[in-house]
Scaffold this active site. Structure first.
Site, PDB file in Angstrom:
ATOM      1  CG  MET A  47      43.448  43.048  32.168  1.00  0.00           C
ATOM      2  SD  MET A  47      43.437  41.280  31.878  1.00  0.00           S
ATOM      3  CE  MET A  47      44.862  40.808  32.856  1.00  0.00           C
ATOM      4  CG  MET A  94      42.157  39.749  35.434  1.00  0.00           C
ATOM      5  SD  MET A  94      41.245  38.497  34.524  1.00  0.00           S
ATOM      6  CE  MET A  94      42.565  37.802  33.509  1.00  0.00           C
ATOM      7  CB  SER A  97      49.934  33.984  31.363  1.00  0.00           C
ATOM      8  OG  SER A  97      48.896  34.372  32.232  1.00  0.00           O
ATOM      9  CG  HIS A 142      47.860  42.408  31.394  1.00  0.00           C
ATOM     10  ND1 HIS A 142      47.343  41.397  30.597  1.00  0.00           N
ATOM     11  CD2 HIS A 142      47.151  43.527  31.083  1.00  0.00           C
ATOM     12  CE1 HIS A 142      46.370  41.887  29.842  1.00  0.00           C
ATOM     13  NE2 HIS A 142      46.230  43.175  30.123  1.00  0.00           N
ATOM     14  CG  ASP A 175      48.246  38.610  27.281  1.00  0.00           C
ATOM     15  OD1 ASP A 175      48.070  37.380  27.244  1.00  0.00           O
ATOM     16  OD2 ASP A 175      47.995  39.312  28.284  1.00  0.00           O
ATOM     17  CG  ASP A 205      47.114  37.830  33.048  1.00  0.00           C
ATOM     18  OD1 ASP A 205      47.257  38.825  32.322  1.00  0.00           O
ATOM     19  OD2 ASP A 205      47.446  36.681  32.697  1.00  0.00           O
ATOM     20  CG  MET A 239      44.651  42.898  25.420  1.00  0.00           C
ATOM     21  SD  MET A 239      45.613  41.796  26.487  1.00  0.00           S
ATOM     22  CE  MET A 239      44.606  40.313  26.506  1.00  0.00           C
ATOM     23  CG  HIS A 299      51.733  38.010  31.459  1.00  0.00           C
ATOM     24  ND1 HIS A 299      51.968  39.264  30.944  1.00  0.00           N
ATOM     25  CD2 HIS A 299      50.386  37.861  31.447  1.00  0.00           C
ATOM     26  CE1 HIS A 299      50.819  39.850  30.625  1.00  0.00           C
ATOM     27  NE2 HIS A 299      49.833  39.015  30.934  1.00  0.00           N
TER      28      HIS A 299
END
Ligand code: DX5
Ligand code: ZN
Length: 240
Positions: free
Chosen positions: A85, A54, A25, A83, A192, A52, A154, A50
């Site tokens: 979020m 957000m 990540s 991913h 994850d 992230d 998660m 990966h």
């Protein structure tokens, strides 16, 4: 669309990868040197990157968005696993595929129209995933089987790297693996949060196909060795 056929078991009706995949990540990487961090991931033997995303609303943290994904796309040939979020993922999910993401996952808890959003990711040419927070049961997905390519479970509350692994996810992986066999419908299982050498083998043994690891790789004393050790532990879990 990039196919990455070498990662997938061709004869399986499932979409399970031929060997378990490690997805470091970037959240735990050095953002001033993202290009070099990508080179490191490629050299480490990990197969997926990966990312992230957000928004400061679905989770209490803000990270990166479309322009960074576009830049990452230019800098690596590895699959980019975004991913999301974020609230209202339908507004952006397909744009992430257009920006270069290969896999895009959206949170079940963030979207009352999962079916539509998953379809928008597939239509754009991506693999579509659903993410479940620790408190969301896998049974929430039974009526969507066939509409997603993967599920991300998660094992921490999303928002930050470096948190402790919540062991109850192991049971969720087993239940999801059973659901996959029962239905005979292809999807792969990703986990994850708090992944480390202590749990990687068990997660794969339970049915996980892809593990995300942030701190366990990037904050290790020897990141390259840490990635290699995780890859070996995962392979041992698959054969066990
Ligand atoms: C957390 C993120 C994770 C995070 C994992 O919300 O989704 O991908 O980077 O970091 P570690 O492996 O350190 O728990
Ligand atoms: Zn993540």
């Amino acid at each position: 669309m990039r196919l990455y056929a070498h990662l997938w078991d061709t004869e399986l009706m499932s979409l399970r990868p031929a060997t378990p995949l490690l997805a470091p990540s970037l959240l735990s990487a050095d953002f001033t040197r993202l290009g070099e961090e990508l080179r490191f991931i490629e050299a480490s033997g990990a197969q997926v990157v990966h990312v992230d995303v957000m928004d400061g609303r679905f989770v209490p943290n803000i990270t990166i968005g479309l322009p960074v994904v576009e830049s990452l796309r230019k800098a690596t040939t590895l699959p980019l696993d975004c991913h999301l979020m974020i609230v209202e993922p339908l507004r952006y999910a397909a744009d992430f595929v257009k920006a270069g993401a290969d896999w895009v996952s959206i949170h079940q808890e963030a979207d009352p129209h999962l079916h539509r959003t998953l379809a928008s990711i597939r239509q754009a040419g991506g693999k579509a995933g659903v993410v479940l927070n620790p408190g969301t049961p896998v049974e929430a997905l039974v009526d969507l089987v066939g509409d997603f390519d993967f599920v991300l479970l998660m094992s921490v509350n999303p928002g930050f790297g470096g948190q402790s692994f919540i062991p109850r996810v192991l049971d969720k992986v087993r239940r999801l693996d059973a659901l996959r066999s029962e239905r005979g419908v292809p999807f792969f299982i990703q986990v994850d949060g708090g992944v480390s050498l202590k749990n990687a083998g068990d997660l794969v043994r339970a049915g996980a196909d892809c593990l995300v690891a942030g701190n366990a790789v990037f904050k290790a004393e020897q990141p390259k060795q840490a990635a290699a050790d995780l890859i070996s532990a995962m392979a041992a879990g698959r054969t066990a």
